[in-house]
Design an enzyme around this catalytic site. Structure first.
Site, short mmCIF file in Angstrom:
data_model
loop_
_atom_site.label_atom_id
_atom_site.label_comp_id
_atom_site.label_asym_id
_atom_site.label_seq_id
_atom_site.Cartn_x
_atom_site.Cartn_y
_atom_site.Cartn_z
N LYS A 237 0.81 -1.22 0.00
CA LYS A 237 0.00 0.00 0.00
C LYS A 237 0.84 1.27 0.00
O LYS A 237 0.34 2.34 -0.33
CB LYS A 237 -0.95 0.00 1.19
CG LYS A 237 -1.98 -1.10 1.10
CD LYS A 237 -3.26 -0.78 1.82
CE LYS A 237 -4.31 -1.81 1.41
NZ LYS A 237 -5.44 -1.91 2.27
N LYS B 272 -11.84 -12.62 -8.84
CA LYS B 272 -12.77 -12.57 -7.72
C LYS B 272 -14.01 -11.72 -8.07
O LYS B 272 -13.89 -10.74 -8.80
CB LYS B 272 -12.02 -11.89 -6.57
CG LYS B 272 -12.46 -12.29 -5.19
CD LYS B 272 -11.61 -11.57 -4.16
CE LYS B 272 -12.50 -10.76 -3.27
NZ LYS B 272 -11.81 -9.93 -2.30
N LYS C 146 -17.16 -5.62 -6.46
CA LYS C 146 -17.90 -4.46 -6.97
C LYS C 146 -16.94 -3.37 -7.44
O LYS C 146 -17.32 -2.44 -8.11
CB LYS C 146 -18.85 -3.90 -5.92
CG LYS C 146 -18.14 -3.55 -4.64
CD LYS C 146 -18.86 -2.51 -3.85
CE LYS C 146 -17.94 -1.83 -2.87
NZ LYS C 146 -17.04 -2.65 -2.10
#
Ligand code: TRP
Length: 343
Positions: free
Chosen positions: A119, A205, A208
């Protein structure tokens, strides 16, 4: 004797998908049904983790409440006294313990965490919260002496760090913490969550966050539309039904969906369909199950108000604050901040 604690973080997301329902929510519901007699279950909402590096502050509070309603609609019993459901930010002891743990965790350890490295890579404005995330997570776990922490592989390093700091402090101060079970020992509660794939692109996967409306079923989708998405799902031209994510990811995904909804081991589902060559029957069955599941889920959700969720949270939070504060006091005493438990 206190019952062993199973602790799990229930992240609040907007627009939950069928993947979330089958991968995380139903497994927790079933965990409660199966184990709440013999284990204490802590299902908490890590809202302090949710404010790390987000811009989504406006609806965080509402999302958290919706998450609780969603779990209840999926069958989680909010009134079960062996399951505590609470918001991390409503139990201040989490943050206090995180600071204490910070003083026993090395900079080098946190720097080595893969999630932090990923990250923070290629970014010149890294929030301290991202770096410190595992210390707060360790506090979430150690505050309740949790033995079992069902999490995905991506959280394994954080769990191992939690064990390391618990062992380190136990060595220094005597037994303060229950050390969570090793990764191998966690598997007893950790293998239920299936990773549901996109119906259109079954090599990835269901999510959304990628633009994939025909591959993603939202829990708010019309059940008839959801059915159509399953019927139109991508398969292959092999011509037989096998559980093989490499060569038949779409078929394997449908088998997985059936297995979780029916709550049957994947092997049983696979052997039922082995030898069958028609994909359309398999699709029909998966489509029926998904349609029914969503229909029932949505009607339950409509019957659970924000107020129901909030009342349940507040009752649990009142109790859990007592447990957490007692533990925090003990830790504060051990590390010399207090003279005694009565202080
Ligand atoms: N880090 C977890 C995740 O990303 C969420 C979480 C925070 C958690 N604190 C926890 C999970 C404590 C288990 C125990 O999924």
């Amino acid at each position: 004797m206190q019952k062993p604690v199973i602790l799990t973080g229930v992240r609040s997301n907007a627009d939950l998908t069928l993947g979330n329902l089958l991968g995380a929510i139903l497994p927790l519901v079933r965990l409660q049904q199966k184990y709440s007699q013999n284990y204490q279950i802590n299902a908490f909402l890590p809202d302090l983790h949710s404010i790390i590096g987000t811009n989504d502050f406006n609806d965080l509070y509402e999302r958290t409440i919706l998450t609780v309603r969603t779990y209840a609609a999926a069958g989680l019993d909010l009134k079960n006294t062996n399951t505590s459901i609470y918001r991390q930010s409503y139990v201040p002891a989490h943050s206090e313990l995180a600071w204490i743990l910070d003083c026993f965790i090395y900079y080098g350890e946190l720097s080595r965490m893969t999630q932090f490295k990923e990250k923070s890579e290629n970014s010149d404005s890294v929030i301290v919260g991202i770096f410190n995330y595992p210390a707060l997570m360790a506090a979430d776990i150690l505050l309740y002496d949790a033995s079992y922490v069902p999490v995905g592989e991506d959280q394994r390093q954080h769990l191992e760090l939690t064990r390391d700091v618990a062992i380190r402090m136990n060595n220094q101060f005597g037994d303060i913490f229950t050390v969570p079970k090793t990764w191998a020992e966690q598997m007893q509660f950790n293998n239920a969550g299936a990773r549901i794939r996109s119906l259109k692109h079954p090599e990835q996967k269901m999510s959304k966050s990628i633009q994939d409306p025909s591959g993603t079923i939202l829990l708010s989708d019309n059940p008839k539309d959801a059915r159509e998405k399953v019927l139109a799902s991508t398969t292959d031209s092999v011509g037989s039904i096998n559980y093989d994510y490499i060569n038949q990811p779409g078929i394997s995904n449908l088998l997985q969906i059936i297995s979780v909804i029916e709550n049957k081991p994947i092997d049983d589902v696979v052997s039922k369909w082995r030898g069958e060559s028609s994909y359309s029957k398999l699709k029909q069955e998966a489509a029926d199950l998904v349609e029914d599941l969503l229909t029932n889920f949505q009607s339950s959700l409509a019957g659970i108000t924000d107020q129901d969720a909030l009342s349940a949270l507040m009752a649990h939070e009142q109790n859990i604050n007592q447990v957490a504060n007692a533990k925090l006091k003990l830790i504060q005493t051990k590390v010399g901040l207090r003279a005694s438990l009565n202080d």
